[in-house]
Design a protein around this motif. Sequence first.
Motif, PDB file in Angstrom:
ATOM      1  N   VAL A   1       0.863  -1.182   0.000  1.00 14.87           N
ATOM      2  CA  VAL A   1       0.000   0.000   0.000  1.00 14.87           C
ATOM      3  C   VAL A   1       0.898   1.230   0.000  1.00 14.87           C
ATOM      4  CG1 VAL A   1      -1.793   1.297   1.194  1.00 14.87           C
ATOM      5  CG2 VAL A   1      -1.821  -1.206   1.275  1.00 14.87           C
ATOM      6  N   ASP A   2       0.672   2.137  -0.962  1.00 11.46           N
ATOM      7  CA  ASP A   2       1.416   3.393  -0.998  1.00 11.46           C
ATOM      8  C   ASP A   2       0.493   4.528  -0.580  1.00 11.46           C
ATOM      9  OD1 ASP A   2       3.678   5.060  -1.521  1.00 11.46           O
ATOM     10  OD2 ASP A   2       2.718   5.681  -3.389  1.00 11.46           O
ATOM     11  N   ILE A   3       0.801   5.145   0.550  1.00 11.39           N
ATOM     12  CA  ILE A   3      -0.006   6.226   1.105  1.00 11.39           C
ATOM     13  C   ILE A   3       0.518   7.556   0.565  1.00 11.39           C
ATOM     14  CG2 ILE A   3      -0.896   7.248   3.235  1.00 11.39           C
ATOM     15  CD1 ILE A   3      -1.591   4.313   2.976  1.00 11.39           C
TER      16      ILE A   3
ATOM     17  N   ILE B   1       3.940  -0.940   3.687  1.00  9.76           N
ATOM     18  CA  ILE B   1       3.301   0.358   3.488  1.00  9.76           C
ATOM     19  C   ILE B   1       4.407   1.374   3.232  1.00  9.76           C
ATOM     20  CG2 ILE B   1       2.094   2.270   4.622  1.00  9.76           C
ATOM     21  CD1 ILE B   1       0.336   0.280   6.024  1.00  9.76           C
ATOM     22  N   SER B   2       4.201   2.210   2.224  1.00 10.27           N
ATOM     23  CA  SER B   2       5.158   3.285   1.957  1.00 10.27           C
ATOM     24  C   SER B   2       4.438   4.627   1.966  1.00 10.27           C
ATOM     25  CB  SER B   2       5.861   3.073   0.605  1.00 10.27           C
ATOM     26  OG  SER B   2       4.933   3.060  -0.468  1.00 10.27           O
TER      27      SER B   2
ATOM     28  N   LEU C   1      -0.801  -3.053   8.712  1.00 10.79           N
ATOM     29  CA  LEU C   1       0.317  -3.961   8.452  1.00 10.79           C
ATOM     30  C   LEU C   1       0.132  -5.301   9.154  1.00 10.79           C
ATOM     31  CD1 LEU C   1       3.457  -1.651   8.680  1.00 10.79           C
ATOM     32  CD2 LEU C   1       2.792  -3.007   6.691  1.00 10.79           C
TER      33      LEU C   1
ATOM     34  N   LEU D   1      -7.699   5.081   7.121  1.00 12.09           N
ATOM     35  CA  LEU D   1      -7.538   4.224   5.949  1.00 12.09           C
ATOM     36  C   LEU D   1      -8.694   3.229   5.811  1.00 12.09           C
ATOM     37  CD1 LEU D   1      -3.732   3.399   6.305  1.00 12.09           C
ATOM     38  CD2 LEU D   1      -4.783   5.125   4.810  1.00 12.09           C
TER      39      LEU D   1
ATOM     40  N   PHE E   1      -1.223   2.936  10.118  1.00  9.27           N
ATOM     41  CA  PHE E   1      -0.273   2.122   9.354  1.00  9.27           C
ATOM     42  C   PHE E   1       0.013   0.821  10.099  1.00  9.27           C
ATOM     43  CE2 PHE E   1       1.850   6.300   7.739  1.00  9.27           C
ATOM     44  CZ  PHE E   1       0.691   6.621   7.053  1.00  9.27           C
TER      45      PHE E   1
ATOM     46  N   ALA F   1      -1.612  -5.761   4.800  1.00 10.86           N
ATOM     47  CA  ALA F   1      -0.485  -5.353   3.957  1.00 10.86           C
ATOM     48  C   ALA F   1       0.834  -5.846   4.534  1.00 10.86           C
ATOM     49  CB  ALA F   1      -0.447  -3.828   3.821  1.00 10.86           C
TER      50      ALA F   1
ATOM     51  N   LEU G   1       7.222  -0.653   7.233  1.00  7.53           N
ATOM     52  CA  LEU G   1       6.803   0.692   6.862  1.00  7.53           C
ATOM     53  C   LEU G   1       8.012   1.452   6.333  1.00  7.53           C
ATOM     54  CD1 LEU G   1       4.913   3.203   6.890  1.00  7.53           C
ATOM     55  CD2 LEU G   1       5.572   3.528   9.294  1.00  7.53           C
TER      56      LEU G   1
END
Length: 240
Positions: A53-55, A120-121, A143, A110, A139, A117, A149
Amino acid sequence: MQKQEQIVQMFDKIAPSYDKANRILSFGVDKSWRVAGIKRVFENTPQKSVDIVDIACGTGDMIELWQRLAPKFEREIISLKGIDASEKMLEIAKRKFPRVEFTQALAQNLPLKDESADIISISYGLRNVVERQQALNEFNRVLKNGGLLLILEFTKREKGGLLALCRDFYLKRILPTLGGLISRDKAAYEYLPNSIEDFLGKDELIKELESANFSLVRVESFSFGISSAFIAQKKAQNDR
Protein backbone atom coordinates in the motif's frame (compact mmCIF):
# COMPACT_ATOMS: atom_id res chain seq x y z
CA MET A 1 -11.38 25.71 6.87
CA GLN A 2 -9.31 23.13 8.71
CA LYS A 3 -5.59 22.91 8.02
CA GLN A 4 -5.80 19.39 6.56
CA GLU A 5 -8.44 20.51 4.07
CA GLN A 6 -6.29 23.47 3.03
CA ILE A 7 -3.31 21.18 2.37
CA VAL A 8 -5.43 18.82 0.27
CA GLN A 9 -6.83 21.71 -1.76
CA MET A 10 -3.30 23.00 -2.34
CA PHE A 11 -2.27 19.66 -3.85
CA ASP A 12 -5.43 19.62 -5.98
CA LYS A 13 -4.36 22.97 -7.46
CA ILE A 14 -0.78 21.96 -8.31
CA ALA A 15 -1.61 18.42 -9.51
CA PRO A 16 -1.34 19.20 -13.28
CA SER A 17 2.25 20.45 -12.93
CA TYR A 18 3.30 18.25 -10.01
CA ASP A 19 5.39 15.68 -11.89
CA LYS A 20 7.22 18.29 -13.95
CA ALA A 21 7.92 20.45 -10.89
CA ASN A 22 9.26 17.50 -8.88
CA ARG A 23 11.76 16.54 -11.57
CA ILE A 24 12.97 20.09 -12.14
CA LEU A 25 13.13 21.26 -8.52
CA SER A 26 14.99 18.16 -7.32
CA PHE A 27 17.18 17.98 -10.45
CA GLY A 28 15.73 14.49 -10.89
CA VAL A 29 17.49 13.15 -7.79
CA ASP A 30 14.22 12.51 -5.91
CA LYS A 31 13.75 9.40 -8.03
CA SER A 32 17.06 7.97 -6.80
CA TRP A 33 15.94 8.53 -3.20
CA ARG A 34 12.74 6.59 -3.85
CA VAL A 35 14.62 3.75 -5.56
CA ALA A 36 17.06 3.48 -2.65
CA GLY A 37 14.22 3.31 -0.13
CA ILE A 38 12.43 0.56 -2.02
CA LYS A 39 15.65 -1.44 -2.38
CA ARG A 40 16.23 -1.29 1.38
CA VAL A 41 12.71 -2.55 2.02
CA PHE A 42 13.10 -5.52 -0.30
CA GLU A 43 16.46 -6.31 1.29
CA ASN A 44 14.68 -6.57 4.65
CA THR A 45 11.54 -8.38 3.45
CA PRO A 46 11.76 -12.19 3.53
CA GLN A 47 8.37 -12.70 1.83
CA LYS A 48 8.51 -13.49 -1.87
CA SER A 49 4.87 -12.46 -2.46
CA VAL A 50 3.76 -9.16 -0.99
CA ASP A 51 0.75 -6.87 -0.61
CA ILE A 52 1.83 -3.22 -0.87
CA VAL A 53 0.00 0.00 0.00
CA ASP A 54 1.42 3.39 -1.00
CA ILE A 55 -0.01 6.23 1.10
CA ALA A 56 -0.05 9.82 -0.18
CA CYS A 57 0.64 8.24 -3.56
CA GLY A 58 0.13 11.48 -5.47
CA THR A 59 0.42 10.90 -9.21
CA GLY A 60 2.00 7.48 -8.73
CA ASP A 61 5.79 7.92 -8.57
CA MET A 62 6.19 5.13 -6.01
CA ILE A 63 3.60 2.93 -7.71
CA GLU A 64 5.71 2.86 -10.87
CA LEU A 65 8.88 2.08 -8.94
CA TRP A 66 7.35 -0.69 -6.81
CA GLN A 67 6.17 -2.36 -10.02
CA ARG A 68 9.48 -1.97 -11.80
CA LEU A 69 11.79 -2.99 -8.96
CA ALA A 70 9.87 -5.97 -7.54
CA PRO A 71 10.96 -8.43 -10.27
CA LYS A 72 14.59 -7.36 -9.89
CA PHE A 73 14.40 -8.50 -6.25
CA GLU A 74 12.51 -11.67 -7.20
CA ARG A 75 9.34 -10.44 -5.54
CA GLU A 76 5.77 -10.95 -6.74
CA ILE A 77 3.32 -8.18 -5.96
CA ILE A 78 -0.02 -9.77 -5.06
CA SER A 79 -1.78 -6.42 -4.70
CA LEU A 80 -0.67 -2.82 -5.03
CA LYS A 81 -2.94 -0.05 -3.77
CA GLY A 82 -2.50 3.73 -3.92
CA ILE A 83 -4.19 6.05 -1.43
CA ASP A 84 -4.25 9.84 -1.49
CA ALA A 85 -6.50 12.59 -0.12
CA SER A 86 -6.22 14.69 -3.31
CA GLU A 87 -8.84 13.92 -5.94
CA LYS A 88 -6.89 15.70 -8.68
CA MET A 89 -3.67 13.82 -7.92
CA LEU A 90 -5.56 10.53 -8.12
CA GLU A 91 -7.12 11.45 -11.46
CA ILE A 92 -3.62 11.67 -12.93
CA ALA A 93 -2.45 8.49 -11.18
CA LYS A 94 -5.44 6.54 -12.52
CA ARG A 95 -4.66 7.62 -16.09
CA LYS A 96 -1.03 6.58 -15.70
CA PHE A 97 -1.76 3.24 -13.99
CA PRO A 98 -5.26 2.07 -15.00
CA ARG A 99 -4.78 -1.41 -13.53
CA VAL A 100 -3.85 -0.21 -10.05
CA GLU A 101 -6.50 0.23 -7.35
CA PHE A 102 -6.59 3.83 -6.11
CA THR A 103 -8.68 5.17 -3.24
CA GLN A 104 -9.26 8.72 -2.02
CA ALA A 105 -8.74 8.78 1.73
CA LEU A 106 -6.78 10.43 4.52
CA ALA A 107 -3.70 8.70 5.91
CA GLN A 108 -5.20 8.82 9.41
CA ASN A 109 -8.39 7.06 8.33
CA LEU A 110 -7.54 4.22 5.95
CA PRO A 111 -10.37 2.17 4.40
CA LEU A 112 -8.31 -1.01 4.69
CA LYS A 113 -8.69 -4.22 6.69
CA ASP A 114 -6.57 -5.01 9.74
CA GLU A 115 -3.30 -6.81 8.94
CA SER A 116 -3.83 -6.72 5.18
CA ALA A 117 -0.49 -5.35 3.96
CA ASP A 118 3.10 -6.61 4.06
CA ILE A 119 4.54 -3.20 3.11
CA ILE A 120 3.30 0.36 3.49
CA SER A 121 5.16 3.29 1.96
CA ILE A 122 4.68 7.02 2.28
CA SER A 123 7.07 9.30 0.42
CA TYR A 124 7.31 12.99 1.25
CA GLY A 125 3.75 13.01 2.54
CA LEU A 126 3.95 12.39 6.27
CA ARG A 127 4.71 16.01 7.12
CA ASN A 128 1.48 16.95 5.32
CA VAL A 129 -0.60 14.81 7.70
CA VAL A 130 -1.96 16.95 10.51
CA GLU A 131 -2.95 14.00 12.73
CA ARG A 132 0.41 12.28 12.27
CA GLN A 133 0.39 9.99 15.30
CA GLN A 134 -3.06 8.72 14.38
CA ALA A 135 -1.79 8.00 10.87
CA LEU A 136 1.17 6.01 12.22
CA ASN A 137 -1.26 4.02 14.36
CA GLU A 138 -3.33 3.34 11.24
CA PHE A 139 -0.27 2.12 9.35
CA ASN A 140 0.44 -0.26 12.22
CA ARG A 141 -3.14 -1.53 12.21
CA VAL A 142 -3.10 -2.27 8.47
CA LEU A 143 0.32 -3.96 8.45
CA LYS A 144 0.66 -7.66 9.14
CA ASN A 145 2.81 -8.67 12.10
CA GLY A 146 6.40 -8.13 11.06
CA GLY A 147 5.34 -5.95 8.12
CA LEU A 148 7.51 -3.02 7.06
CA LEU A 149 6.80 0.69 6.86
CA LEU A 150 8.91 2.86 4.55
CA ILE A 151 8.89 6.60 5.21
CA LEU A 152 10.80 8.88 2.85
CA GLU A 153 10.83 12.41 4.17
CA PHE A 154 12.56 15.75 4.57
CA THR A 155 13.18 16.02 8.30
CA LYS A 156 13.94 19.25 10.12
CA ARG A 157 17.26 20.57 8.93
CA GLU A 158 20.30 21.03 11.12
CA LYS A 159 21.69 24.56 11.23
CA GLY A 160 25.22 25.72 10.62
CA GLY A 161 27.90 25.13 7.99
CA LEU A 162 28.24 26.08 4.35
CA LEU A 163 26.16 23.14 3.12
CA ALA A 164 23.26 24.09 5.38
CA LEU A 165 23.44 27.69 4.18
CA CYS A 166 23.35 26.63 0.52
CA ARG A 167 20.48 24.23 1.16
CA ASP A 168 18.46 26.83 3.05
CA PHE A 169 19.07 29.47 0.36
CA TYR A 170 17.79 27.09 -2.32
CA LEU A 171 14.73 26.05 -0.32
CA LYS A 172 13.79 29.53 0.86
CA ARG A 173 14.72 31.65 -2.17
CA ILE A 174 15.05 29.65 -5.36
CA LEU A 175 12.57 26.77 -4.95
CA PRO A 176 9.47 28.94 -4.31
CA THR A 177 10.24 31.10 -7.34
CA LEU A 178 10.86 28.17 -9.70
CA GLY A 179 7.92 26.23 -8.30
CA GLY A 180 5.71 29.25 -8.73
CA LEU A 181 6.75 29.68 -12.36
CA ILE A 182 6.08 26.02 -13.16
CA SER A 183 2.81 25.65 -11.24
CA ARG A 184 1.62 29.28 -11.19
CA ASP A 185 1.13 28.80 -7.45
CA LYS A 186 4.10 30.25 -5.60
CA ALA A 187 2.36 29.87 -2.23
CA ALA A 188 2.36 26.08 -2.60
CA TYR A 189 6.12 26.05 -3.04
CA GLU A 190 6.62 28.47 -0.17
CA TYR A 191 4.76 25.88 1.90
CA LEU A 192 7.40 23.21 1.20
CA PRO A 193 10.37 24.74 3.10
CA ASN A 194 8.04 25.91 5.86
CA SER A 195 6.58 22.43 6.26
CA ILE A 196 10.09 20.99 6.61
CA GLU A 197 10.99 23.59 9.20
CA ASP A 198 7.81 22.77 11.16
CA PHE A 199 8.35 18.99 10.90
CA LEU A 200 10.20 16.65 13.23
CA GLY A 201 13.88 15.90 13.51
CA LYS A 202 15.02 12.33 12.92
CA ASP A 203 15.12 11.37 16.60
CA GLU A 204 11.65 12.80 17.18
CA LEU A 205 10.19 10.80 14.29
CA ILE A 206 11.81 7.63 15.59
CA LYS A 207 10.14 8.20 18.98
CA GLU A 208 6.76 8.61 17.32
CA LEU A 209 7.28 5.37 15.40
CA GLU A 210 8.11 3.57 18.62
CA SER A 211 4.97 5.03 20.22
CA ALA A 212 2.97 3.52 17.37
CA ASN A 213 4.38 0.04 18.10
CA PHE A 214 7.11 0.01 15.48
CA SER A 215 10.72 -1.01 15.92
CA LEU A 216 13.28 0.80 13.82
CA VAL A 217 15.07 -1.34 11.22
CA ARG A 218 17.13 1.28 9.40
CA VAL A 219 17.60 5.01 8.87
CA GLU A 220 19.52 6.23 5.86
CA SER A 221 20.15 9.79 4.67
CA PHE A 222 20.63 10.88 1.08
CA SER A 223 22.24 13.90 -0.60
CA PHE A 224 24.01 15.23 2.49
CA GLY A 225 20.98 14.74 4.72
CA ILE A 226 18.43 16.52 2.55
CA SER A 227 16.22 13.42 2.42
CA SER A 228 16.02 10.40 4.72
CA ALA A 229 14.53 6.92 4.58
CA PHE A 230 13.08 5.35 7.71
CA ILE A 231 12.28 1.64 7.66
CA ALA A 232 10.31 0.38 10.64
CA GLN A 233 8.81 -3.00 11.44
CA LYS A 234 5.48 -3.69 13.10
CA LYS A 235 6.07 -5.48 16.37
CA ALA A 236 4.43 -8.84 16.87
CA GLN A 237 1.54 -9.01 19.31
CA ASN A 238 3.61 -10.73 21.99
CA ASP A 239 6.33 -8.04 21.71
CA ARG A 240 4.07 -5.20 22.73
